[in-house]
Design an enzyme around this catalytic site. Structure first.
Site, PDB file in Angstrom:
ATOM      1  N   SER A 143       0.708  -1.240   0.087  1.00  0.00           N
ATOM      2  CA  SER A 143       0.104  -0.091   0.094  1.00  0.00           C
ATOM      3  C   SER A 143       0.749   1.143  -0.038  1.00  0.00           C
ATOM      4  CB  SER A 143      -0.934   0.202   1.210  1.00  0.00           C
ATOM      5  OG  SER A 143      -1.939   1.102   1.213  1.00  0.00           O
ATOM      6  N   LYS A 161      -5.576   3.323  -2.564  1.00  0.00           N
ATOM      7  CA  LYS A 161      -4.927   2.586  -1.559  1.00  0.00           C
ATOM      8  C   LYS A 161      -5.643   2.519  -0.300  1.00  0.00           C
ATOM      9  CE  LYS A 161      -1.010   1.930  -3.763  1.00  0.00           C
ATOM     10  NZ  LYS A 161      -0.220   0.597  -4.132  1.00  0.00           N
TER      11      LYS A 161
END
Ligand code: HXC
Length: 269
Positions: A143, A161
């Site tokens: 991420s 994300k």
């Protein structure tokens, strides 16, 4: 011998940057590593690079596949499981990005990044389930700080994300009972990556960014690989659904004020 020796590791976006570093980290411990990326030449180069650091029965294959295409991802996972055995470690690392304000971003531009980052992670995780080692598989999404922090010029990556983090946690919840763990690595600024190259074009801004990091330096690709190996190890067997920030402490706070050498306290008059 490393506990990762002989494992099957599948990495999306593994043909460059952080993800290639993770691939090399596992291969150097004897794992069989498959990397996919969009560019066939880059995939071939990555395969050679990973093979060069393999130890023991480690091996590597790299081939072209777009994470936005579910059927292609499914076929890639099947091909790797057929060649190397069930998948022990799956890293969803493919990402796309560019800096643009909301008003400079078409719907298609927004969708493109969400497609690569969020749908790409969904496709890899969802399609992998039949091919995973159960119990025992470790899924990791790569991420970014944008998942937590609203960042100008990054509407697409922030939205994507944040979705990646939640999707991964749902995987942890739904597949935990089958012995599958799913965690998230959130890297900070990592040396020699595309994001940092962009930032370093402005030296003053770059130095300010470094000073905000409690560790006072960029991270390295090897430090992200170490985190991925840890999360996929027996030592992490009860860690599931977590975000691990490998960012020198930046998520915890801003270290630009020097608190180790504070100015003398002013005396009351
Ligand atoms: C505004 C832009 C743009 C820009 C592309 N677009 N670049 N809009 N500003 N700078 C728009 C296009 O005009 C188009 O919209 C739409 O986005 C799709 O563009 P394509 O070029 O057709 O898409 P594609 O070939 O699929 O390329 C995907 C990409 C590209 C993400 C746009 O940048 C890419 O492939 N990058 C390589 C991978 C990459 O970025 N890696 C970095 C990952 S680092 P229209 O409306 O014109 O059709 C990373 C770290 C995460 O992700 C967090 C830290 C920053």
């Amino acid at each position: 011998m490393s506990e990762h020796a002989g494992k099957t590791v599948f990495i999306t976006g593994g043909t460059s940057g952080i993800n290639l570093g993770i691939a090399k980290g596992f291969a150097s411990e004897g794992a069989k590593v498959a990397v996919i990326g969009r560019d066939p030449q880059r995939a071939a180069n990555a395969e050679a690079e990973i093979k060069a650091v393999c130890t023991g029965d480690g091996d590597a294959m790299g081939f072209s596949c777009d994470v936005r295409e579910y059927d292609a991802v499914e076929a890639a996972l099947k091909k790797v499981a057929d060649a190397y055995g069930s998948i022990d470690v799956l890293i969803a690392g493919a990402a796309g990005n560019f800096y643009a304000p909301l008003l400079g971003m078409s719907a298609n531009a927004f969708r493109t990044v969400v497609d690569i980052d969020l749908f790409g992670t969904f496709n890899a995780f969802r399609a992998s389930y039949p091919y995973l080692t159960k119990p025992g598989a470790s899924l990791i999404a790569i991420s970014a700080g944008q998942a937590d922090r609203a960042s100008a010029m990054q509407a697409h990556a922030c939205a994507a994300k944040a979705g990646v983090n939640q999707l991964t946690k749902v995987c942890a919840v739904e597949w935990g009972p089958a012995g599958v763990r799913a965690n998230i690595i959130s890297p900070g600024g990592i040396a020699d990556t595309v994001g940092v190259k962009f930032l370093s074009k402005d030296p003053a801004r770059f130095e300010e960014a470094i000073q905000r990091i409690p560790g006072k330096r960029l991270g390295t690709v090897d430090e992200i690989a170490d985190a991925a190996k840890f999360l996929s190890s027996d030592a992490a067997r009860y860690i599931n659904g977590q975000v691990i920030y490998v960012d020198g402490g930046l998520y915890a706070g801003d270290a630009s004020v020097d608190c180790l050498n504070p100015p003398p306290r002013e005396k009351k008059a």
